[in-house]
Design an enzyme around this catalytic site. Structure first.
Site, mmCIF file in Angstrom:
data_model
loop_
_atom_site.group_PDB
_atom_site.id
_atom_site.type_symbol
_atom_site.label_atom_id
_atom_site.label_comp_id
_atom_site.label_asym_id
_atom_site.label_seq_id
_atom_site.Cartn_x
_atom_site.Cartn_y
_atom_site.Cartn_z
ATOM 1 N N CYS A 287 0.465 -22.927 -96.491
ATOM 2 C CA CYS A 287 0.862 -23.924 -97.480
ATOM 3 C C CYS A 287 1.142 -23.336 -98.859
ATOM 4 O O CYS A 287 1.817 -23.957 -99.669
ATOM 5 C CB CYS A 287 -0.227 -24.994 -97.595
ATOM 6 S SG CYS A 287 -0.536 -25.885 -96.053
ATOM 7 N N HIS B 153 -4.806 -13.967 -103.805
ATOM 8 C CA HIS B 153 -4.886 -13.658 -102.375
ATOM 9 C C HIS B 153 -6.315 -13.268 -102.026
ATOM 10 O O HIS B 153 -6.879 -12.342 -102.616
ATOM 11 C CB HIS B 153 -3.923 -12.519 -102.030
ATOM 12 C CG HIS B 153 -3.531 -12.491 -100.583
ATOM 13 N ND1 HIS B 153 -4.441 -12.366 -99.563
ATOM 14 C CD2 HIS B 153 -2.315 -12.601 -99.986
ATOM 15 C CE1 HIS B 153 -3.806 -12.388 -98.405
ATOM 16 N NE2 HIS B 153 -2.514 -12.528 -98.639
ATOM 17 N N HIS C 67 1.450 -32.662 -116.472
ATOM 18 C CA HIS C 67 1.504 -33.197 -115.114
ATOM 19 C C HIS C 67 0.955 -32.158 -114.142
ATOM 20 O O HIS C 67 1.199 -30.958 -114.305
ATOM 21 C CB HIS C 67 2.943 -33.558 -114.725
ATOM 22 C CG HIS C 67 3.625 -34.456 -115.706
ATOM 23 N ND1 HIS C 67 3.306 -35.786 -115.848
ATOM 24 C CD2 HIS C 67 4.599 -34.198 -116.617
ATOM 25 C CE1 HIS C 67 4.062 -36.315 -116.801
ATOM 26 N NE2 HIS C 67 4.844 -35.375 -117.288
ATOM 27 N N HIS D 256 -1.509 -29.564 -104.250
ATOM 28 C CA HIS D 256 -1.065 -29.520 -102.854
ATOM 29 C C HIS D 256 -1.736 -30.623 -102.043
ATOM 30 O O HIS D 256 -2.968 -30.748 -102.026
ATOM 31 C CB HIS D 256 -1.386 -28.160 -102.242
ATOM 32 C CG HIS D 256 -1.232 -28.122 -100.758
ATOM 33 N ND1 HIS D 256 -0.057 -28.462 -100.123
ATOM 34 C CD2 HIS D 256 -2.111 -27.807 -99.773
ATOM 35 C CE1 HIS D 256 -0.223 -28.349 -98.822
ATOM 36 N NE2 HIS D 256 -1.461 -27.959 -98.583
ATOM 37 N N ASN E 251 0.952 -34.195 -95.146
ATOM 38 C CA ASN E 251 0.923 -32.791 -95.557
ATOM 39 C C ASN E 251 2.184 -32.123 -95.031
ATOM 40 O O ASN E 251 2.311 -31.861 -93.836
ATOM 41 C CB ASN E 251 -0.328 -32.112 -94.989
ATOM 42 C CG ASN E 251 -0.464 -30.663 -95.428
ATOM 43 O OD1 ASN E 251 0.479 -30.064 -95.952
ATOM 44 N ND2 ASN E 251 -1.634 -30.089 -95.218
#
Length: 535
Positions: A275, A354, A438, A442, A475
């Protein structure tokens, strides 16, 4: 009266012209408010924020006044003396001027080129592809490979997920029984990718042959005939750093063939990144736009649902069936100065985090086979903790880049008190609302959004776009943050100078102008129906 307000009233009624007239006399008595208790900490903090933000301006104003006052007292004799000084120090003046010109030229030539987001398009499937809850359960049951306990588990997950009854699944999932084969998966990819690109090109009036950079994201569906589809970056569950260019029948090649793009196009196909792949794709396009002048780049973000339906019984692998839905987005970027006026946003920062080096993070989202050799994606119970750690690192990195000085001072002060003086104080959460107007979180699930809302102390308005996108479209993987930005635009909330933070995890944009929703956008004909109370 105890409430601080005394009230007395007298009423007199008379008859005039057959009607009743009532005279009411009301007397109020008030106590002075307790000003100290009514001054909210947020107001004090807001005042402190403005003081720090405009401290330089406030300090320069007296200096400017002094300089103007002194300039008025300069006489012609003073000017002649200054001219003589210049004549005796002509070489120094020339050297200083040359250094200034050289420095300015060097800065202009080496500074990062601005990257503009001209426009973007989100895929809106046909209405006959909607999947109400019961329809989904019926199709799952029709697959014929689920135990009743597995079907009931998926029903419960669906009811708690935050998804509504108007999300979409591809055509193959509407068949009885569902037929998730390679051909159906390719058809889904073509419909989504060509659909968003056709709309993007129509809205921007850009000819496909003008595109010089193409980046396509698809985590799980990467049809190829060789290992050259494994591209550039190393996500937690993919092969690392294989061949950069992909000459085989990849999704990127599919776009080149469809629109007959130029043979020298810089084409990339990113797979296995989940994602958060949208960050890597924009980052890659940004880096390429720093090298190639006067260029258009298109980024296509999608995920394939057809071939990733899990037909087994392992609960951790059944969850994606309930969350992921049909969707995609295409984004047009450019470094052309001529595109600044009509572009929607300017890219401010990209921060990539990561956690693949951590074993726990490495397998929190993992594609694998179960004991019955059925392929699916397993979502570990450690996923939320891993995402929280990634977000924490991301915020720590992004904070100094976007937060106002007032918040940075507070953050540093709290850190010093806690680490240096060993005081037991609560970690200070920066107020990102002061720097960002704003937020697009996710839409991974209701729990993810609720947790971020709580930890970042956000208001319901800040998470509205995320919750409504999850409710309406589900999603949609890396494209979900674009549905959310589309929601904010369709509501008319994005004004010139506003900053948008897309948390997936770490991209900030600044609106160049007041932004309206794109033509034929995913929210165009339903935006007035939202927000609604999430299920």
């Amino acid at each position: 009266m105890n409430g601080g307000v005394g009230r007395s009233a007298t009423q007199k009624t008379t008859a005039q012209g057959g009607g009743a007239v009532s005279h009411v006399h009301v007397h109020h008595s008030y106590k002075l408010p307790d000003f100290l208790n009514n001054i909210k900490l947020t107001h004090i903090k807001l005042g402190y924020h403005y003081l720090i933000s405009y401290l330089l301006t406030l300090g320069l104003v007296p200096l400017i006044i002094i300089l103007i006052t002194q300039a008025k007292q300069v006489t012609p004799d003073d000017l002649r003396q200054l001219q003589i000084q210049f004549q005796y120090n002509l070489m120094s003046v020339i050297i200083c001027f040359s250094l200034l010109v050289f420095g300015s030229t060097f800065y202009i030539l080496t500074r990062p080129r601005p990257v503009y987001l001209v426009d973007f398009s989100c895929y809106r499937p046909l209405d006959n592809l909607k999947v109400p809850f019961q329809f989904f359960i019926d199709r799952i049951r029709a697959a014929g490979s689920f135990y009743e306990s597995s079907i009931e588990f998926q029903r419960k997950i669906l009811e708690r997920s935050g998804l509504g009854g108007e999300t979409y699944l591809p055509k193959a999932m509407h068949l009885v029984p569902p037929k998730p084969n390679m051909q159906a998966a390719r058809e889904e990819a073509e419909e989504v990718i060509f659909g968003v690109l056709d709309n993007l090109f129509a809205n921007t009036k850009i000819k496909p042959k003008e595109i010089e950079i193409s980046v396509v994201i698809s985590s799980l569906f990467n049809p190829t005939t060789s290992l050259s589809s494994m591209i550039l970056f190393n996500p937690t569950t993919s092969l690392s750093s294989m061949i950069l260019f992909n000459p085989t029948t990849s999704l990127s090649s599919m776009i080149i063939n469809k629109y007959k793009l130029n043979g020298d196009i810089k084409s990339f196909n990113l797979g296995g990144m989940g994602c958060g792949a949208g960050i890597m794709a924009i980052d890659l396009a940004k880096d390429l736009l720093q090298v190639h002048r006067n260029t258009y780049a298109v980024v296509v973000s999608t995920e394939n649902i057809t071939q990733n339906l899990y037909l087994g019984i392992k609960k951790s692998m059944l969850i994606p069936n309930c969350l992921f839905r049909l969707g995609g987005a295409a984004i047009l970027l450019s470094n052309k100065s001529s595109e600044m006026k009509r572009s929607k946003y300017k890219l401010l920062r990209i921060v990539r985090t990561h956690k693949g080096a951590n074993d726990q993070a490495f397998q929190c989202v993992y594609q694998q086979q179960d004991n019955d050799v059925k392929i699916g994606v397993s979502l570990s119970k450690d996923l939320m903790a891993t995402a929280g750690e990634a977000l924490k690192t991301n915020i720590t990195t992004l904070g100094p880049l976007v937060l106002p000085m007032s918040e940075q001072i507070l953050f540093l002060a709290m850190f010093v008190i806690k680490e240096v003086f060993n005081k037991k104080v609560k970690n200070y959460v920066p107020d990102f609302k002061l720097a960002l107007d704003h937020l697009c979180i996710h839409a991974g699930g209701r729990a993810v959004i609720d947790e971020l809302e709580r930890n970042l102390e956000l208001t319901p308005v800040h998470v509205e776009a995320s919750k409504m996108s999850l409710l309406r479209f589900g999603n949609t993987s890396s494209s979900s943050i674009w549905y959310e930005l589309g929601f904010i635009e369709a509501k008319g909330r994005t004004k010139g100078g506003h900053r948008v933070w897309q948390i997936a995890f770490g991209r900030a944009w600044e609106a160049i102008r007041d932004v309206e929703g794109s033509k034929n956008g995913a929210w165009e004909d339903c935006i007035d129906d939202y927000p609604v109370e999430a299920v």
